[in-house]
Design a protein around this motif. Structure first.
Motif, PDB file in Angstrom:
ATOM      1  N   CYS A  58      -0.548   7.552  -3.708  1.00  0.00           N
ATOM      2  CA  CYS A  58      -0.608   7.742  -5.156  1.00  0.00           C
ATOM      3  C   CYS A  58      -0.917   9.207  -5.428  1.00  0.00           C
ATOM      4  O   CYS A  58      -1.991   9.703  -5.066  1.00  0.00           O
ATOM      5  CB  CYS A  58      -1.694   6.849  -5.764  1.00  0.00           C
ATOM      6  N   ARG A  67      -7.257   1.693  -6.267  1.00  0.00           N
ATOM      7  CA  ARG A  67      -7.094   2.947  -5.530  1.00  0.00           C
ATOM      8  C   ARG A  67      -8.285   3.172  -4.611  1.00  0.00           C
ATOM      9  O   ARG A  67      -9.432   3.006  -5.030  1.00  0.00           O
ATOM     10  CB  ARG A  67      -6.956   4.134  -6.481  1.00  0.00           C
ATOM     11  N   TYR A  85     -13.749   4.190  -4.530  1.00  0.00           N
ATOM     12  CA  TYR A  85     -12.579   3.469  -5.019  1.00  0.00           C
ATOM     13  C   TYR A  85     -12.518   3.538  -6.544  1.00  0.00           C
ATOM     14  O   TYR A  85     -13.475   3.887  -7.229  1.00  0.00           O
ATOM     15  CB  TYR A  85     -12.628   2.005  -4.573  1.00  0.00           C
ATOM     16  N   SER A 125      -3.998  13.096  -3.108  1.00  0.00           N
ATOM     17  CA  SER A 125      -3.505  11.719  -3.168  1.00  0.00           C
ATOM     18  C   SER A 125      -4.597  10.737  -2.809  1.00  0.00           C
ATOM     19  O   SER A 125      -5.583  11.074  -2.148  1.00  0.00           O
ATOM     20  CB  SER A 125      -2.312  11.527  -2.202  1.00  0.00           C
ATOM     21  N   SER A 126      -4.410   9.529  -3.264  1.00  0.00           N
ATOM     22  CA  SER A 126      -5.260   8.396  -2.889  1.00  0.00           C
ATOM     23  C   SER A 126      -4.352   7.303  -2.338  1.00  0.00           C
ATOM     24  O   SER A 126      -3.127   7.442  -2.321  1.00  0.00           O
ATOM     25  CB  SER A 126      -6.059   7.891  -4.092  1.00  0.00           C
ATOM     26  N   GLU A 179      -1.487  -2.433  -4.452  1.00  0.00           N
ATOM     27  CA  GLU A 179      -0.945  -3.118  -5.621  1.00  0.00           C
ATOM     28  C   GLU A 179      -0.211  -4.372  -5.184  1.00  0.00           C
ATOM     29  O   GLU A 179       0.232  -4.497  -4.034  1.00  0.00           O
ATOM     30  CB  GLU A 179       0.000  -2.193  -6.396  1.00  0.00           C
ATOM     31  N   TRP A 228     -14.280   6.653 -10.733  1.00  0.00           N
ATOM     32  CA  TRP A 228     -14.479   6.393  -9.310  1.00  0.00           C
ATOM     33  C   TRP A 228     -15.857   5.816  -9.062  1.00  0.00           C
ATOM     34  O   TRP A 228     -16.842   6.250  -9.644  1.00  0.00           O
ATOM     35  CB  TRP A 228     -14.293   7.681  -8.503  1.00  0.00           C
ATOM     36  N   LEU A 267      -3.030   3.611  -2.934  1.00  0.00           N
ATOM     37  CA  LEU A 267      -2.895   2.590  -3.970  1.00  0.00           C
ATOM     38  C   LEU A 267      -2.577   1.242  -3.333  1.00  0.00           C
ATOM     39  O   LEU A 267      -1.601   1.114  -2.591  1.00  0.00           O
ATOM     40  CB  LEU A 267      -1.800   2.979  -4.958  1.00  0.00           C
ATOM     41  N   THR A 285       0.868  -1.173   0.000  1.00  0.00           N
ATOM     42  CA  THR A 285       0.000   0.000   0.000  1.00  0.00           C
ATOM     43  C   THR A 285       0.907   1.226   0.000  1.00  0.00           C
ATOM     44  O   THR A 285       1.889   1.278   0.749  1.00  0.00           O
ATOM     45  CB  THR A 285      -0.929   0.029   1.221  1.00  0.00           C
TER      46      THR A 285
END
Length: 758
Positions: free
Chosen positions: A466, A612, A511, A475-476, A480, A576, A478, A463
């Motif tokens: 982003c 995200r 999200y 920012s969010s 991955e 989103w 992320l 995590t």
């Protein structure tokens, strides 16, 4: 105590151009801001209160009520000099700035003024678990960067690319803002960010070198009244500016008489801070012996324990070895967690480790059950550079994480949009609204636990912040990673909770999902109370084991929940989407919130994913009535104006700067969007509504606003609108905003009733 580098701050372009000026507001936009918790510590409201219906006496301004929520003010343009205090305002732009004091005279002469109000923190200290006085070792961060007061001194934010930002708050308990100025008052943006994440903020009182010695003699070598006056001022500063205490750092030798009084000063300061600042702390730095000699001990021992005995904590010097830790542990006894063993991340001197090897020092400290003081973790930014700062910062804290217990969210409702308080762009409801970089730590919201782990089954999960995309702010979060062959799912831990679970919990997510081959579902863990169980379980676990729950999705959120998700449906704009879940619980505690990512179809190939998160709410269903728009307050009137400055910008145009002040209950909102309609000097269509910026207190300094010049035969009109951004994330109806009609005219225009000049 050393400093990483000399002052290297650079000026950045600021003023109204740095904000969102020129961006037209769309009617359907709504405020989406964070949910934050009240600390319940009885801290004071902002210290300045406007008069009833008028400005303070002597300003000569008169208000009429154009409508129920509109104030009207008339000013005649004047170019007469009216300088602002250089301590509290930038001399170039007149923007409010954070400040320090350089000597004892400035400290003793300090008195509160209305110009200090910008520097008062408005974010209450969030409830966190366990509390600071629990019996587990603590983590203190001492921030020292290039002399301090860099871009972070601009209270309303600034334009700067790739700034330093701290966001691993879940791992730390106390944050010290350090500089080599005599009285370091933490910049208010740092205090707001720390309090939002449940972390105490301390300033620094330091004396050093020859001048420091003279300063100490002047207040320590004489009668008690002298050192008591200094202590009272320091404690009052912490109370007024709403930070949590002081690190005391005396790094110069003392006379016998001054050394005799030093413990009395430290005890008196500690008592005063405890009296004025609930939960406040005073921490002593290892430097002076009880004889007054300057000699760092790198441990707690008989030469310096006299200071430890009269304050809340002891911060050791950095050149220790294992034997120092053993002696410190033995002498501190049952107060061992009040000893913060210093670790200089720059690795200067004869130290165990620094840099990315800091975990070696930390492991030795934790083996003795001691707390740690991590000095200058900005090494990551200063030494490795800003280009890949976020990745390097995550690496640094990941190496320490197994030795840093997290503190948990301690109350509901809970809400965050993961905003770092900076960004390369600015987003509103998933749409880019500004393309310039920005920096304002007061805008930072509650931060999650950041992870980067490779699991035994080969799965990889990370995590991270982003900056390329966000729902709100810059920012969010992320998520991955990869799901390897023969593995069905992975789970990312986001937040730790320690909250009594309400009977019904709502979870809301906004999200954006990149991979359709992977599904994700939220997961709560709870811990049982001994008296009964959570949802029925055929094999109830032992009280120490967490129970896992997947909340049920609601395809159609009830109306009182749907109001939070306006502008983001299940298939929203800009990619989103939103989801709503509910979970029923009984007699247990919320423990963790995680996201589980799973394969949609069974398969043998390794599967990569990216998702995200833009915003999360955790809500107690029983408390939703208090979160409704009807429960929100209207902006109290009037909107007052102070420090009006005019300058000629160009032919036919003026530059206007002024301070707006208003009243609003801090329990409802401490963030406000400030809008205006451009100057109208003749009849015609209504100008568009334009966003100037965001305030994090009930006042805002408008700077360098370009407005048309008034002609001799007419006046011009501006409208300023103040939109409260509620803590619950709902939108406040524009009818409940505050509004000021600001009418201005040329000096040659004949005077009219109730007009005035500066």
């Amino acid at each position: 105590m050393e400093s990483g580098e000399p002052d290297g701050g650079t000026e950045q372009s600021r003023g109204a151009k740095k904000r969102a000026a020129g961006e037209r507001e769309e009617e359907e936009e709504e405020a989406e801001e964070e949910e934050s918790s009240s600390d319940g510590r009885g801290r004071r409201e902002a210290p300045w209160t406007p008069g009833r219906g008028r400005l303070k006496p002597g300003l000569g301004s008169h208000f009429d009520m154009e409508s129920q929520r509109t104030s009207v003010l008339h000013r005649v343009v004047s170019f007469a000099p009216d300088p602002l205090p250089a301590r509290q305002y930038d001399t170039k732009t007149s923007e409010p700035i954070s400040f320090y004091l350089s000597n004892l005279e400035e400290l003793l002469a300090w008195k509160t003024t209305s110009d200090d109000t910008f520097n008062v923190a408005t974010e209450p200290l969030a409830q966190r678990q366990p509390p600071l006085d629990s019996h587990r070792p603590r983590t203190l961060v001492c921030h020292d960067m290039k002399g301090g007061y860099l871009e972070d001194r601009f209270i309303q934010g600034t334009e700067v690319a790739d700034p330093y930002v701290f966001y691993h708050w879940r791992y730390i308990d106390i944050f010290v803002y350090f500089s080599h100025h005599a009285v370091t008052i933490p910049p208010v943006v740092w205090t707001n960010a720390a309090h939002c994440n449940g972390v105490l903020m301390l300033g620094t009182f330091i004396t050093e070198w020859t001048e420091g010695g003279k300063m100490c003699e002047s207040f320590l070598a004489g009668e008690a009244e002298a050192y008591q006056a200094v202590a009272k001022q320091l404690a009052e500063m912490a109370r007024f500016f709403c930070f949590d205490g002081w690190l005391v750092n005396i790094e110069n030798s003392l006379s016998v008489s001054a050394a005799r009084n030093l413990p009395h000063f430290l005890r008196y300061l500690t008592d005063q801070v405890h009296r004025l600042v609930p939960g406040g702390q005073v921490i002593w730095y290892d430097s002076i012996l009880r004889t007054g000699e300057l000699r760092w001990q790198n441990e707690l021992n008989g030469n310096n324990k006299v200071y430890f005995d009269v304050c809340d904590g002891f911060f050791t010097n950095y050149n220790w070895k294992e034997e120092h830790l053993l002696r410190t542990r033995e002498l501190a006894d049952d107060r061992r967690i009040d000893v913060y063993v210093g670790v200089d991340v720059f690795g200067r001197g004869d130290v165990v480790s620094g840099g990315f090897d800091t975990n070696k020092s930390l492991r030795m400290i934790r083996e003795q059950g001691l707390s740690v003081a991590i000095f200058a973790p900005g090494w990551v930014y200063e030494h490795l550079g800003s280009e890949d700062f976020l990745n390097n910062e995550d690496k640094f804290w990941a190496l320490l994480s197994e030795l840093l217990p997290v503190h948990s969210v301690g109350s509901l409702p809970f809400c965050t949009n993961f905003n770092l308080g900076m960004g390369k762009r600015h987003f509103v409801k998933g749409q880019e609204r500004r393309a310039e970089p920005w920096y304002n730590l007061s805008a930072q919201e509650i931060q999650p636990i950041y992870i980067n782990q490779t699991m035994p089954n080969g799965a990889w999960l990370r995590t991270r912040c982003c900056l390329q995309d966000a729902w709100s702010g810059g920012s969010s979060l992320l998520l991955e990673g990869t799901i390897p062959t023969d593995v069905y799912h992975v789970t990312a831990r986001l937040f730790s909770f320690q909250v009594p679970a309400p009977p019904r919990v709502f979870l809301l997510l906004i999200y954006k999902q990149a991979s359709r081959a992977v599904s994700f579902v939220p997961q709560f863990t709870t811990r049982r109370q001994l008296t009964s169980t959570c949802p029925p379980n055929p094999k109830p676990p032992s009280p120490a084991e967490p129970e896992r729950h997947n909340p049920s999705p609601l395809l159609t959120p009830p109306p009182h929940i749907a109001q939070f998700l306006k502008g983001c449906g299940q298939h929203g704009k800009h990619g989103w989407q939103s989801r709503c879940y509910q979970l029923e619980l009984q007699n247990c505690f919320l423990d963790e919130l995680s996201i589980t990512l799973s394969r949609r179809q069974p398969g043998q190939d390794e599967l990569s994913f990216a998702c995200r998160l833009g915003k999360i709410w955790v809500l107690d269903a029983a408390g939703l009535r208090t979160l409704s728009p009807t429960a929100l307050a209207s902006l109290a009137l009037p909107i007052d104006v102070a420090h009006v400055h005019w300058h000629r910008a160009s032919a036919g145009w003026l530059s206007l700067s002024l301070t707006l002040r208003w009243i609003y209950p801090s329990s409802k909102a401490n963030r406000f969007r400030v809008h205006y309609r451009s100057g109208a000097c003749a009849s015609g269509p209504e100008p568009p509504l334009i966003l100037i910026g965001e305030a994090h207190a009930p006042l805002y300094r408008v700077t360098e606003l370009k407005v048309p010049e008034a002609q001799e035969s007419s006046s011009c009109r501006l409208e300023f609108l103040v939109e409260p951004v509620p803590k619950n994330g709902l939108q406040l109806d524009p009818a409940m905003w505050g509004k000021l009609a600001f009418v201005y005219s040329d000096p040659k225009l004949p005077s009219t009733t109730n007009s005035d000049t500066l």
